[in-house]
Design a protein around this motif. Structure first.
Motif, short mmCIF file in Angstrom:
data_model
loop_
_atom_site.label_atom_id
_atom_site.label_comp_id
_atom_site.label_asym_id
_atom_site.label_seq_id
_atom_site.Cartn_x
_atom_site.Cartn_y
_atom_site.Cartn_z
N SER A 23 26.62 23.78 31.96
CA SER A 23 27.15 25.10 32.34
C SER A 23 27.95 25.02 33.63
N LEU A 24 27.46 24.24 34.58
CA LEU A 24 28.18 24.06 35.84
C LEU A 24 29.53 23.40 35.58
N HIS A 25 29.55 22.41 34.70
CA HIS A 25 30.80 21.72 34.35
C HIS A 25 31.81 22.72 33.81
N GLN A 26 31.37 23.59 32.91
CA GLN A 26 32.26 24.58 32.32
C GLN A 26 32.72 25.59 33.37
N LEU A 27 31.80 25.99 34.25
CA LEU A 27 32.14 26.97 35.28
C LEU A 27 33.17 26.40 36.25
N LEU A 28 32.96 25.17 36.70
CA LEU A 28 33.88 24.56 37.65
C LEU A 28 35.26 24.32 37.04
N LEU A 29 35.28 24.06 35.74
CA LEU A 29 36.57 23.84 35.06
C LEU A 29 37.08 25.12 34.41
N GLY A 30 36.59 26.26 34.92
CA GLY A 30 37.06 27.55 34.43
C GLY A 30 38.56 27.71 34.67
N ALA A 31 39.18 28.54 33.85
CA ALA A 31 40.63 28.70 33.91
C ALA A 31 41.08 29.28 35.25
N PRO A 32 41.97 28.58 35.96
CA PRO A 32 42.51 29.11 37.22
C PRO A 32 43.75 29.97 36.98
N LEU A 33 43.98 30.92 37.84
CA LEU A 33 45.22 31.68 37.76
C LEU A 33 46.36 30.88 38.35
N GLY A 34 46.04 30.04 39.33
CA GLY A 34 47.07 29.23 39.97
C GLY A 34 47.54 29.86 41.28
N PRO A 35 48.57 29.28 41.88
CA PRO A 35 49.05 29.75 43.20
C PRO A 35 49.81 31.07 43.11
N LYS A 36 49.07 32.15 43.05
CA LYS A 36 49.66 33.49 43.01
C LYS A 36 49.17 34.28 44.23
N ARG A 37 50.00 35.16 44.72
CA ARG A 37 49.55 36.05 45.80
C ARG A 37 48.49 36.99 45.22
N THR A 38 47.32 36.93 45.79
CA THR A 38 46.16 37.57 45.15
C THR A 38 45.44 38.51 46.11
N MET A 39 44.98 39.62 45.56
CA MET A 39 44.12 40.55 46.29
C MET A 39 42.70 40.36 45.80
N GLY A 40 41.77 40.16 46.72
CA GLY A 40 40.36 40.06 46.37
C GLY A 40 39.64 41.32 46.77
N ILE A 41 38.84 41.87 45.86
CA ILE A 41 38.10 43.11 46.17
C ILE A 41 36.62 42.87 45.91
N ASP A 42 35.82 43.09 46.94
CA ASP A 42 34.36 43.04 46.82
C ASP A 42 33.88 44.48 46.74
N PRO A 43 33.55 44.99 45.54
CA PRO A 43 33.26 46.41 45.37
C PRO A 43 31.96 46.84 46.06
N GLY A 44 31.87 48.12 46.33
CA GLY A 44 30.65 48.67 46.90
C GLY A 44 30.70 50.20 46.85
N TYR A 45 29.56 50.82 46.94
CA TYR A 45 29.49 52.29 46.96
C TYR A 45 29.52 52.81 48.39
N ARG A 46 28.39 52.81 49.05
CA ARG A 46 28.26 53.39 50.38
C ARG A 46 29.14 52.68 51.41
N THR A 47 29.18 51.35 51.33
CA THR A 47 29.94 50.58 52.33
C THR A 47 31.40 50.38 51.94
N GLY A 48 31.80 50.90 50.79
CA GLY A 48 33.19 50.80 50.37
C GLY A 48 33.54 49.46 49.75
#
Length: 716
Positions: free
Chosen positions: A303-328
Motif C-alpha cells: 500500500s505504501l508503494h502504491q501511495l508513494l507512486l501515486g499520480a502527481p499533478l506535476g509542476p503547476k502553481r497550486t493552492m493548498g487548502i486545509d479545511p476547518g470549521y471554527r478555525t477556518g
C-alpha cells in the motif's frame, strides 16, 4: 559437508546459486539494492529488488543461525560430549527450533526439580525405571533413601522428575508435538467475563474457534491486541489426550513390567503438561505472530508503494487548502517548485459562513498568482469546502482535487517542517504539505513517518524492526524508480537515493545553497565526503535538467556514457540526435556492443531509456468528483451506485472513500465475481472506482460496499 548459506538460500528461493553469490558479493562491496537490480543485471541474472532484499534478509538470518551453531558446538565440546554424529546433526539444522531441540539435553540447566534429584543421586534409579524391566521399583527405590531423600515415595518422585525432563528433551517428542500444533492447532478466543461492554470493538472475536493455520493475519493480530488489553482470552491448543497417547507409544514398552511402566507413563504425562506443552505453545504462538506480521507488513509495504507512486499533478502553481470549521480554512499558494508564495485564512463554512469574503479572497489569489490547481485536504469540513470552491467562477481553468491529509499534522510539527518554514506555524505548514502532495506525492510523503500516512493496519502491533526495514526498503525503491531532480529535491528525498543517506544529503543541500544549482552529475564529486563509491551508487538515480550533457537527465549511468557515445558515432549522429529518436535507436545492432559486464539486459535498458529519457513511471493526477447528493451517512440507500476512491487496502478487503467522513468497506468477497485472494489483485490505492451500497449500519457508522457486477469501464 554442511550446506553453505548461499546453497541454502538458492534452494529456498529457487534462485541459481551463482546469482545469489553475485548479489551477496555486491552487497558486501557496499552496493545498494536499487543499484544492483538496475545496473548489475548481468551479474544477478536480472533479479529484482524484492528478490535481492529476500536474499539479504535470509543471509542475515542464517548468519545468526551459524553464530548460534558455533556457540553450541563449543559448549558441547567443552562438556566432552561432542561426537561426529552430533556435529553433523547440528551442521544440518536449518531452523532455530530444530537446533535448540538438539542442544536442549546439553544446555546448562538452572536448578530444576530434575537437577535437584540428580544431586540427590537418583539418576541411576531413573534409568532403572525408564528401562521398564524393574518388577518392583519400590524395593529398588529403597536403596536410594538417604540424606535429602526421605523415603521411597520421595525417591520415586525424584526419579520421575528426571524421566520427565528426559522426555521433554527428546527431539522426537518435541518434533511430534510441534508438527501436530502446526498441522491441527485450534485458535480459541473469547471475551473476558465482565468485559463485554468495554470490549465492544472486539465483538467479532467474542466467540471464535477455528484452525490456526487458516486464521488470517488481521484476525490473529486483532485477537492478540484484545488479549494484550485484557479484554479477550486467546489460546492455541490441540487434542492433548491424543497427543499424550502418541507420546506414550513412543516411550512405553509393550514388554515392560507394569509397575515401572506405570511410573514412566505418569512421567510422560507430567512432562507433556508441565514442560513440553507450555514450551511448544509459546513457540507456535510466536510462529503465528511472525506469520501474521509477515502478512500485515507485506500489505502495508504494498500500500505504501502504491501511495508513494501515486499520480502527481506535476509542476503547476497550486493552492493548498486545509479545511476547518471554527478555525477556518488555511490557504497557501505555491509556485511550480512547491515554494511558498503566500498564505491566508478564509471562513466559507459554519459557524461563520463568510462566503462572500472567502470568494473574493480566493479569486484574487488565483488571479494574482496564476494558480492552476487547488488541493483540498480530505479531513474536517472537506466536502463543504470542496463544494464551495467548485462553485466559484475562476478567471481561468483551475482543476480541483481532494487529497489525503493523513500525516500532514505529523509533518507540520516535525523538525523537517520547522527547518523548511521556521517563520510559519503548524497550520501553514500543514496546508503546504497538502498542496505539495498533489504536485508530487512521493517528494512530500517521504518526509512523513510511513506509519502516519494512513495505509495498512495493525502497524503498531507487528515487529517494529522488521516493519521499519520493509518500509525503508519500499520508500528507497519508490524514490529510485522515479529518480530525483538534484536541484529541487529536499534533503529528506535525497537521503533515500541509492548510496546517499542523510549525512550526504545534508552536504548536497548545503553545497547547492552555497554554489547554486548543479550543472552536471560529475559536480556531485565536489560535495564534501561524497566519494567515488557513493557517486557510483547514486549517479544513475539523479537528474540534472540544467546539464549540458543530455544523458545527465536520464537513467543512463555515467559509466555507460562512452558506450552511448560510441553507439551515436557508429550511427553517424550525435548523442543529442540519438535521444528520443525511435527510428535511429531501432537500427542499433545491440549484440555488437556486448562485452564483459555489458549484456543484452543492460543494452536493452539503455535503449529504452534513450527512447523516453527521464520518463516518470507515474500517471498524471486526474480530477475526481464525488456524488454531491450524498453528504451524510443518512443519505445512503442500499442499491446506490457511487463513485469512490480506494484509500486503504487490507487482507480482508478495500476501504473506499465515497465523500463521507466514514469510508466504506468492499469486503474481499465483494471485490469481483471471481474468487479473490487479496484486494491488490483487483484494486490499487487511489484507484477511482464505482461501488454499490449493500449495507448501512447507522449505529456503528459502518458502510458495506460491493464491486461485484458493477461496470468499472468509465473509471480510471
Amino acid at each position: 559437508m554442511p550446506l553453505s548459506a548461499t546453497e541454502i538460500i538458492a534452494g529456498e528461493l529457487n534462485i541459481p546459486e551463482k546469482h545469489v553469490v553475485a548479489s551477496l558479493g555486491l552487497l558486501a562491496e557496499g552496493a545498494t539494492i536499487p543499484f544492483i537490480s538496475r545496473y548489475r543485471k548481468e551479474a544477478t541474472g536480472g533479479l529484482d529488488e524484492v528478490e535481492i532484499f529476500a536474499i539479504q534478509q535470509r543471509f542475515d538470518a542464517l548468519q545468526e543461525l551459524f553464530k548460534r551453531k558455533e556457540y553450541i558446538l563449543r559448549t558441547i565440546e567443552a562438556q566432552g560430549k561432542l561426537t561426529d554424529e552430533l556435529r553433523q546433526r547440528i551442521d544440518a539444522a536449518k531452523e532455530f527450533a530444530v537446533l535448540e531441540d538438539i542442544y536442549l539435553p546439553y544446555k546448562p540447566k538452572r536448578r530444576t526439580k530434575a537437577q535437584i534429584a540428580r544431586e540427590n543421586g537418583l539418576e541411576p534409579l531413573a534409568k532403572i525405571i525408564m528401562s521398564q524391566k524393574c518388577a518392583n521399583p519400590q524395593a529398588t527405590a529403597r536403596k536410594f533413601v538417604s540424606g535429602n531423600v526421605a523415603d521411597v515415595d520421595a525417591a520415586i518422585a525424584g526419579a520421575s522428575d528426571i524421566i520427565a525432563e528426559w522426555v521433554s528433551e527428546s527431539e522426537t517428542a518435541r518434533d511430534r508435538v510441534r508438527s501436530t500444533f502446526r498441522r491441527s492447532a485450534t485458535l480459541t478466543c473469547k471475551v473476558v467475563k465482565g468485559k463485554e461492554e468495554e470490549a465492544a470493538n472486539y465483538q467479532t472475536y467474542f466467540k471464535v474457534s477455528e484452525p490456526l493455520n487458516r486464521c488470517s493475519s488481521h484476525r490473529y493480530l486483532a485477537m492478540r491486541r484484545g488479549g494484550d488489553e485484557g479484554l479477550l482470552k486467546v489460546s492455541i491448543g490441540i487434542d492433548n489426550d491424543a497427543m499424550v497417547d502418541r507420546l506414550l507409544r513412543l516411550f512405553t514398552r509393550k514388554d515392560g513390567f507394569g509397575p515401572s511402566a506405570e511410573i514412566v507413563e505418569a512421567s510422560v504425562r507430567d512432562s507433556y503438561k508441565r514442560l513440553i506443552l507450555p514450551s511448544i505453545e509459546t513457540e507456535i504462538a510466536a510462529e503465528a505472530k511472525e506469520k501474521a506480521d509477515d502478512g500485515a507488513i507485506r500489505i502495508f509495504a504494498d500500500s505504501l508503494h502504491q501511495l508513494l507512486l501515486g499520480a502527481p499533478l506535476g509542476p503547476k502553481r497550486t493552492m493548498g487548502i486545509d479545511p476547518g470549521y471554527r478555525t477556518g480554512c488555511k490557504v497557501v499558494c505555491l509556485d511550480e517548485a512547491g515554494a511558498l508564495i503566500c498564505h491566508d485564512v478564509v471562513y466559507p463554512t459554519p459557524p461563520r459562513n463568510y462566503t462572500a469574503d472567502a470568494e473574493k479572497r480566493l479569486l484574487k489569489l488565483v488571479e494574482q498568482h496564476g494558480i492552476e490547481a487547488i488541493a483540498i485536504g480530505n479531513g474536517t469540513a472537506s466536502r463543504e469546502t470542496e463544494r464551495f470552491v467548485r462553485s466559484l467562477r475562476f478567471p481561468r481553468k483551475v482543476e480541483v482535487f481532494v487529497v489525503s491529509e493523513n500525516g500532514a499534522s505529523v509533518y507540520s510539527a516535525s523538525q523537517i517542517a520547522r527547518d523548511e518554514f521556521p517563520d510559519h506555524d503548524v497550520t501553514v505548514r500543514g496546508a503546504v504539505s497538502i498542496g505539495r502532495r498533489l504536485m508530487d506525492p512521493l517528494a512530500e510523503l517521504v518526509k512523513i513517518d510511513p506509519k502516519s500516512i494512513g495505509v495498512g493496519q495493525y502497524q503498531h502491533d507487528v515487529d517494529q524492526a522488521r516493519l521499519k526495514r520493509s518500509l525503508d526498503m519500499t520508500v528507497e525503491s519508490c524514490v529510485n524508480s522515479v529518480g530525483v531532480n538534484l536541484n529541487t529535491a529536499s534533503r529528506r528525498l535525497l537521503s533515500y537515493v541509492s548510496g546517499i543517506g542523510d549525512a550526504l544529503a545534508g552536504n548536497i543541500v548545503a553545497y547547492r545553497e552555497s554554489n547554486g544549482n548543479f550543472t552536471s552529475r560529475r559536480e556531485l564529486l565536489k560535495v564534501p565526503r561524497l566519494g567515488a563509491k557513493a557517486f557510483e551508487q547514486c549517479a544513475g538515480f539523479i537528474r540534472v535538467p540544467e546539464s549540458d550533457n543530455i544523458l545527465d537527465n536520464t537513467a543512463v549511468h555515467p559509466e555507460r556514457y562512452s558506450l552511448v557515445e560510441r553507439m551515436a558515432a557508429d550511427s553517424g549522429h550525435s548523442v543529442g540526435e540519438l535521444v528520443a529518436n525511435s527510428d535511429l535507436l531501432s537500427q542499433i545492432d545491440l549484440p555488437r556492443y556486448e562485452s564483459d559486464g555489458i549484456g543484452l539486459p543492460t543494452l536493452t535498458d539503455i535503449i529504452a531509456e534513450l527512447r523516453k529519457p527521464g520518463r516518470d513511471p507515474r500517471h498524471r493526477a486526474e480530477e475526481f468528483r464525488f456524488d454531491d447528493t450524498v453528504r451524510e451517512i443518512d443519505d445512503l440507500r442500499v442499491g446506490m451506485l457511487l463513485p469512490g476512491i480506494v484509500n486503504n487496502l487490507t487482507d480482508f478487503g478495500a476501504f473506499v472513500d465515497i465523500g463521507l467522513h466514514e469510508s466504506g468497506l468492499v469486503h474481499i468477497s465483494q471485490l469481483a465475481d471471481r474468487r479473490v485472494r487479496s484486494a491488490g489483485e483487483v484494486v490499487k490505492l487511489h484507484q477511482h472506482v464505482v461501488v454499490k451500497v449493500i449495507s448501512v449500519d447507522l449505529d456503528r457508522r459502518r458502510i458495506g460496499l460491493s464491486m461485484k457486477g458493477v461496470d468499472q469501464s468509465g473509471t480510471c
